[in-house]
Structure formats: structure tokens, C-alpha cells
Design an enzyme around this catalytic site. Structure first.
Site, PDB file in Angstrom:
ATOM      1  N   HIS A  87       0.849  -1.194   0.000  1.00  0.00           N
ATOM      2  CA  HIS A  87       0.000   0.000   0.000  1.00  0.00           C
ATOM      3  C   HIS A  87       0.883   1.242   0.000  1.00  0.00           C
ATOM      4  O   HIS A  87       1.976   1.238   0.582  1.00  0.00           O
ATOM      5  CB  HIS A  87      -0.927   0.000   1.232  1.00  0.00           C
ATOM      6  CG  HIS A  87      -1.962   1.085   1.159  1.00  0.00           C
ATOM      7  ND1 HIS A  87      -1.686   2.380   1.532  1.00  0.00           N
ATOM      8  CD2 HIS A  87      -3.238   1.077   0.715  1.00  0.00           C
ATOM      9  CE1 HIS A  87      -2.771   3.115   1.324  1.00  0.00           C
ATOM     10  NE2 HIS A  87      -3.730   2.339   0.822  1.00  0.00           N
ATOM     11  N   GLU A 153      -3.802   2.030  -7.507  1.00  0.00           N
ATOM     12  CA  GLU A 153      -4.193   3.119  -6.613  1.00  0.00           C
ATOM     13  C   GLU A 153      -3.332   4.352  -6.890  1.00  0.00           C
ATOM     14  O   GLU A 153      -2.227   4.475  -6.324  1.00  0.00           O
ATOM     15  CB  GLU A 153      -3.985   2.706  -5.153  1.00  0.00           C
ATOM     16  CG  GLU A 153      -4.872   1.576  -4.703  1.00  0.00           C
ATOM     17  CD  GLU A 153      -5.193   1.698  -3.214  1.00  0.00           C
ATOM     18  OE1 GLU A 153      -6.383   1.754  -2.892  1.00  0.00           O
ATOM     19  OE2 GLU A 153      -4.262   1.757  -2.392  1.00  0.00           O
TER      20      GLU A 153
HETATM   21  C1  PEP Z   1      -6.677   3.502   0.191  1.00  0.00           C
HETATM   22  O1  PEP Z   1      -5.999   4.089   1.022  1.00  0.00           O
HETATM   23  O2  PEP Z   1      -6.364   2.359  -0.149  1.00  0.00           O
HETATM   24  C2  PEP Z   1      -7.827   4.174  -0.400  1.00  0.00           C
HETATM   25  C3  PEP Z   1      -8.238   3.788  -1.571  1.00  0.00           C
HETATM   26  O3  PEP Z   1      -8.397   5.162   0.342  1.00  0.00           O
HETATM   27  P1  PEP Z   1      -9.656   6.071  -0.071  1.00  0.00           P
HETATM   28  O4  PEP Z   1     -10.722   5.164  -0.593  1.00  0.00           O
HETATM   29  O5  PEP Z   1     -10.048   6.763   1.173  1.00  0.00           O
HETATM   30  O6  PEP Z   1      -9.158   7.010  -1.132  1.00  0.00           O
END
Ligand code: PEP
Length: 241
Positions: A87, A153
Site C-alpha cells: 500500500h 491506486e
Molecule cells: C486507500 O488508502 O487504499 C484508499 C483507496 O483510500 P480512499 O478510498 O479513502 O481514497
């Protein structure tokens, strides 16, 4: 068709109220896989409540002199089925390199945890036009021939508690997911699930999940609100039929 996977990343937050109730949205659903990544403190409760879960990070060694750490194997022995790896909070705050993340993915696979490995570019990298290179470099050490899930992400889209953070547009996210899929080995292209993470919420979930290469979501902020989370799962469920 790949089954949607909706994953909740509770980060450093306690379980939302009612999370362990038999009817909570964190329970598994017939047509959508639901997985929760709580803090270590809530893992046992999740497992006892029959919620599919895993650690947000786990040490690659089984046990030993690693103060403050918990191993992937210990999580497996507790009853976890999944493991979150790489992450951006871990890469950013703990300096985890792509090689270390790959080692976690391999250790997870070895103890039969299903890894969900996160990758994505920062705003600085995006602005410098380096997105593709960053993704390639993050993917290079991964055992992509294995059964794993990828979570794209973009770091700039992660809400970090700010509900006004813009998510990637569905079109841009789709383009990135297609690119990531094109980097997978031929015999893994169709089956590997690629989740989108970064401010996915009720308002944008259907449009994001409706993209051909988006197979689910890794959800932070909205996953702490059971009502919202339930509706996101419902959106995935509708798209599955
Ligand atoms: C995350 O930290 O993996 C994430 C996707 O957070 P958020 O949905 O709050 O953007």
C-alpha cells in the site's frame, strides 16, 4: 467474466460499529467477493464473525526478532485468507521498495494467503509524465505468473480523510487498468483481477466498476461507513448480472 472483489482498507481505524454483526455488509456476498483489511487488533473479531480478511501488512519471516511486526504466516494461522501488500502508505511512510513488496507477495503466496498488491503513481510522478514507467518498475519484480490481485491506486486520488479528493475519471482509470493488464503474462491476462483504489465512493462506484478492466475496488474512507460500503457492493452486484 471476473467476479467483482470489493475490499475494505480500514487503515489505522477501529472497526465501524456493527461491523461484526451477522448482517453487516462486510460479510461475504453471493455474487461479489468482499474482503476486509482491519488493524491487527480487529483481525480475530473479523475472522470469528466469518468476514474474509487479512493484514494490511505482514512480515515475510515466520517469526523472530522483529519488534512490532506480525508475520504473514501468523496471520494465516489465525485464519486470514488475504494479505494487502505494498500500500502507498507503507511504501511512503515505511520506505517499502518494490523488491520488498514483491518479497511480501511471494511470502504471502507461500503461506497460502491471496495477495492484493497495490501500485500507483504519485502526483509528482504523474505531472512529470512518468506514470507508465513507475507502474512498469513496480510490476517488474512481482511474480505475475501467480494467482494474485492487483490494486491500481493512484496516490494522488487517495482521500486520506479528505472527501473532496478527486478520484481518477472512469476513462483514465480504465486506460491504466488496460495498460496494467497488457503487462501481465498471456495466461494470466484474463483471470487476474485489477481493482481500482482512490476515493471510490457511492457517487462514482458504478461508473468506475462499469469499466471493462476494473474488477473491483480497494476502498478506504467509504469502507468505514457501512451504509455506503453496502451500496458500493450493491452497485457491483447489479453490474454482475
Ligand atoms: C486507500 O488508502 O487504499 C484508499 C483507496 O483510500 P480512499 O478510498 O479513502 O481514497
Amino acid at each position: 467474466m471476473r467476479k467483482y472483489l470489493i475490499a475494505a482498507n480500514w487503515k489505522m481505524n477501529s472497526a465501524p460499529e456493527g461491523a461484526f454483526d451477522p448482517e453487516s455488509p462486510y460479510q461475504t456476498h453471493a455474487d461479489v467477493d468482499v474482503v476486509v483489511f482491519p488493524t491487527y487488533l480487529d483481525l480475530r473479531d473479523c475472522i470469528e464473525a466469518k468476514i474474509l480478511s487479512g493484514p494490511q501488512y505482514g512480515h515475510v519471516e515466520e517469526h523472530g526478532a522483529h519488534t512490532g511486526d506480525v508475520s504473514l504466516k501468523m496471520c494465516k494461522d489465525l485464519g486470514c485468507l488475504y494479505a494487502l501488500c505494498g500500500h502507498s502508505d507503507r511504501r511512503g511512510e515505511h520506505g517499502e521498495t518494490s523488491e520488498q513488496v514483491a518479497a511480501q507477495v511471494i511470502a504471502a503466496l507461500e503461506c497460502e494467503l491471496h495477495p492484493i498488491v497495490c501500485l500507483g503513481e504519485t502526483l509528482k510522478e504523474k505531472k512529470a509524465g512518468k506514470t507508465e514507467d513507475v507502474i512498469k518498475a513496480m510490476m517488474a519484480p512481482l511474480p505475475l505468473e501467480s494467482d494474485l490481485t492487483i490494486a491500481y491506486e493512484p496516490v494522488w486520488a487517495i482521500s486520506r480523510g479528505d472527501p473532496n479528493t478527486p478520484a481518477a475519471t472512469p476513462e483514465d482509470a480504465q486506460q491504466m487498468h488496460a495498460l496494467i493488464r497488457s503487462m501481465l503474462p498471456d495466461d494470466r491476462k484474463e483471470q487476474t483481477r485489477i481493482l481500482y483504489g482512490g476515493s471510490m465512493k457511492l457517487e462514482n462506484a458504478e461508473a468506475l466498476l462499469g469499466q471493462i478492466d476494473i474488477d473491483g475496488g480497494l476502498i478506504g474512507g467509504a469502507s468505514l461507513k457501512p451504509d455506503q460500503f453496502a451500496l458500493i457492493i450493491e452497485a457491483a452486484s447489479k453490474l454482475s448480472t
